[in-house]
Design an enzyme around this catalytic site. Sequence first.
Site, PDB file in Angstrom:
ATOM      1  N   SER A  75       0.823  -1.214   0.000  1.00  0.00           N
ATOM      2  CA  SER A  75       0.000   0.000   0.000  1.00  0.00           C
ATOM      3  C   SER A  75       0.854   1.259   0.000  1.00  0.00           C
ATOM      4  CB  SER A  75      -0.906   0.016   1.229  1.00  0.00           C
ATOM      5  OG  SER A  75      -1.713  -1.129   1.254  1.00  0.00           O
TER       6      SER A  75
HETATM    7  C1  LIG Z   1      -3.125  -3.982  -0.197  1.00  0.00           C
HETATM    8  S1  LIG Z   1      -2.565  -5.614   0.015  1.00  0.00           S
HETATM    9  C2  LIG Z   1      -1.806  -5.600   1.600  1.00  0.00           C
HETATM   10  C3  LIG Z   1      -0.703  -4.588   1.773  1.00  0.00           C
HETATM   11  C4  LIG Z   1       0.106  -4.729   3.029  1.00  0.00           C
HETATM   12  N1  LIG Z   1      -0.718  -4.497   4.203  1.00  0.00           N
HETATM   13  C5  LIG Z   1       1.293  -3.769   3.057  1.00  0.00           C
HETATM   14  O1  LIG Z   1       2.293  -4.084   3.715  1.00  0.00           O
HETATM   15  O2  LIG Z   1       1.254  -2.711   2.422  1.00  0.00           O
HETATM   16  C6  LIG Z   1      -4.102  -6.456   0.350  1.00  0.00           C
HETATM   17  C7  LIG Z   1      -3.946  -7.941   0.574  1.00  0.00           C
HETATM   18  O3  LIG Z   1      -5.156  -8.444   1.137  1.00  0.00           O
HETATM   19  C8  LIG Z   1      -5.237  -9.818   0.813  1.00  0.00           C
HETATM   20  N2  LIG Z   1      -6.606 -10.304   1.071  1.00  0.00           N
HETATM   21  C9  LIG Z   1      -7.721 -10.147   0.301  1.00  0.00           C
HETATM   22  N3  LIG Z   1      -8.784 -10.764   0.877  1.00  0.00           N
HETATM   23  C10 LIG Z   1      -8.335 -11.333   2.028  1.00  0.00           C
HETATM   24  C11 LIG Z   1      -8.951 -12.124   3.053  1.00  0.00           C
HETATM   25  N4  LIG Z   1     -10.250 -12.450   3.008  1.00  0.00           N
HETATM   26  N5  LIG Z   1      -8.192 -12.539   4.097  1.00  0.00           N
HETATM   27  C12 LIG Z   1      -6.865 -12.231   4.158  1.00  0.00           C
HETATM   28  N6  LIG Z   1      -6.229 -11.479   3.213  1.00  0.00           N
HETATM   29  C13 LIG Z   1      -6.945 -11.043   2.156  1.00  0.00           C
HETATM   30  C14 LIG Z   1      -4.796  -9.855  -0.646  1.00  0.00           C
HETATM   31  O4  LIG Z   1      -4.362 -11.152  -1.027  1.00  0.00           O
HETATM   32  C15 LIG Z   1      -3.695  -8.779  -0.680  1.00  0.00           C
HETATM   33  O5  LIG Z   1      -2.417  -9.374  -0.613  1.00  0.00           O
END
Ligand SMILES: C[S@@+](CC[C@H](N)C(=O)[O-])C[C@H]1O[C@@H](n2cnc3c(N)ncnc32)[C@H](O)[C@@H]1O
Length: 203
Positions: A75
């Site tokens: 992000s």
């Molecule tokens: C924006 S990214 C995360 C960025 C991270 N927090 C960072 O260090 O910047 C969003 C993530 O959420 C995960 N995601 C989507 N649905 C999810 C769920 N139901 N449970 C866990 N993770 C999920 C996706 O696979 C993706 O890798």
Amino acid sequence: MAEQPDENQATELRNTAVDQLKEGGWITSPAIEAAMRKVPRHLAVPEASLEDAYSAYNAVITQEDEHGNHISSVSAPQIQAMQLEQADIGPGDNVLEIGTNGPNAAYLAELVGHTGQVTTVDIDPAPADRAKRFLTETGYTDVNVIVADAENGLAEHAPYDAIVVTVGAWDIPPAWIDQLKDDGRLVVPLRINGLTRTYAFIR
Ligand SMILES: C[S@@+](CC[C@H](N)C(=O)[O-])C[C@H]1O[C@@H](n2cnc3c(N)ncnc32)[C@H](O)[C@@H]1O
């Protein structure tokens, strides 16, 4: 062999991004400023340029599906700073991050310190692997990295002082509230009427 990043340039770009976020009012807490000045987020995205890794207002896309939709990213620092400010995390806290890639979990680890605990969970093994590699390489080995669907939170390490959701949600599953301590905070980007805003709720 992969080219090694210029660490002096990385530090300079990291500090410039933090300065921009302070000027923009996105970072107000000294602890969050210190964490964001410290964590070498570019090491989580070796495929990106240092400029892209340290763009204050842009995410680095790390995965697309077969239709070209973005399914994972690191992000934007601005979003991370805003959510960290909303989460109001302090030393000793037990925190769950939903959606991983590494950098934000490292910021959380800085904020909770040695007496706290960070657990970061992703539904997809690839971001979890990226997070594991990054957190090991940068010394944040106390962070629990878990592959699971976090729609029902993660009971295993509950109750939490804060749950930081880093993926857009349409609704708040009851488990996220149930797994918070009293006065615990849930920070979540909610899509309402087509607009996504990050909200902080206090249990
Ligand atoms: C924006 S990214 C995360 C960025 C991270 N927090 C960072 O260090 O910047 C969003 C993530 O959420 C995960 N995601 C989507 N649905 C999810 C769920 N139901 N449970 C866990 N993770 C999920 C996706 O696979 C993706 O890798």
